[in-house]
Design an enzyme around this catalytic site. Sequence first.
Site, short mmCIF file in Angstrom:
data_model
loop_
_atom_site.label_atom_id
_atom_site.label_comp_id
_atom_site.label_asym_id
_atom_site.label_seq_id
_atom_site.Cartn_x
_atom_site.Cartn_y
_atom_site.Cartn_z
N ALA A 65 0.86 -1.18 0.00
CA ALA A 65 0.00 0.00 0.00
C ALA A 65 0.90 1.24 0.00
CB ALA A 65 -0.91 -0.01 1.21
N GLU A 112 -1.38 -9.19 -0.65
CA GLU A 112 -2.80 -9.35 -0.32
C GLU A 112 -3.66 -9.22 -1.58
OE1 GLU A 112 -3.17 -7.69 4.19
OE2 GLU A 112 -2.39 -6.29 2.69
#
Length: 258
Positions: A65, A112
Site C-alpha cells: 500500500a 494481499e
Amino acid sequence: MNYENIVTNIQGNVALVTLNRPEALNALSTPLTIELDDALGGFGQDGNIGAIVITGNEKAFAAGADIKEMANKSFVDCYMSNFITETWECVTQSRKPVIAAVAGFALGGGCELAMMCDFIIAANTAKFGQPEISLGIIPGAGGTQRLTRFIGKSKAMDMCLTGRMMDAEEAERAGLVSRIVSPESLIEESLKIAQTIADKSRPSTIMVKEAVNRAYETTLSEGIRYERRLFYSLFATEDQKEGMSAFAEKRPPRWQHR
C-alpha cells in the site's frame, strides 16, 4: 474512462489490467484502487469477457500500500472512510475468474491483492511477503487470514511476525502459487491460461469459482451440499445440453453462455 494508475486492454475474451505506478513500484494508492474498482466493475458487466488478468511490471506486481498516503491517517480517518474495504474488495467481488500474474515484489498490500485473485501465476523472480510488522502495524487487507488459509499457520506466522520474503519456488511448494514461469513468458502464459478459462461455458466457470471459494469458508458437509446444488442447477442450462451433445458427437462445443 481514462486511467492514470492502471492500463487496461482486451485480448480475445480476456481483460488485462496492468498496475502502472512504476516510480512507486506500483504502490496501491487510493486513486489506483478506485480505478481498479471501476475497471473490474466494467469487465464484470461485459458479456464478452470471460476472465481477467491483473499484473504489474518486471520489478514489482505491487510493493505494498502507499505508505506516504497512510502515514498520517488516524483511526477515525481509516474507520470513517472504510479504508481498504471501500475499493480493494472489488477483486474478491468479481464473479469472473481473476488471475494474478506476478513478477518481482508482491509485498504487503501487493501480496494481499494477489491473494484476492483466484490464483497466482508467478515468474521465477517473484517475491512474496507481509512486512507490515516492520512498520508497527499488521496486514490489513486480509494478509493474516488468506495467507494462513493458503500456506498454513506456521509459515503465515513466520512471514507476518518476521516480515521475511518468500521466493516463487517456496511459494509454489507452500501452495500460494499455482504455476511458475519465466519472466519473459509471464504475460503470454497468463493470458493463455485466462483464455482457456474464457473459452469455457460462462455459467460453469462462475459456479466453479463460487464452489471452490465456499470450500474454505464453510464446513465440508455444507460445502458439498452447496456444490451439489450448483451441479444440479447446471442441468437447467443450454450449455450443459450442448457440452454433453458435443462430447457424444466428438466435436467442439458451441457455448451460448446460458
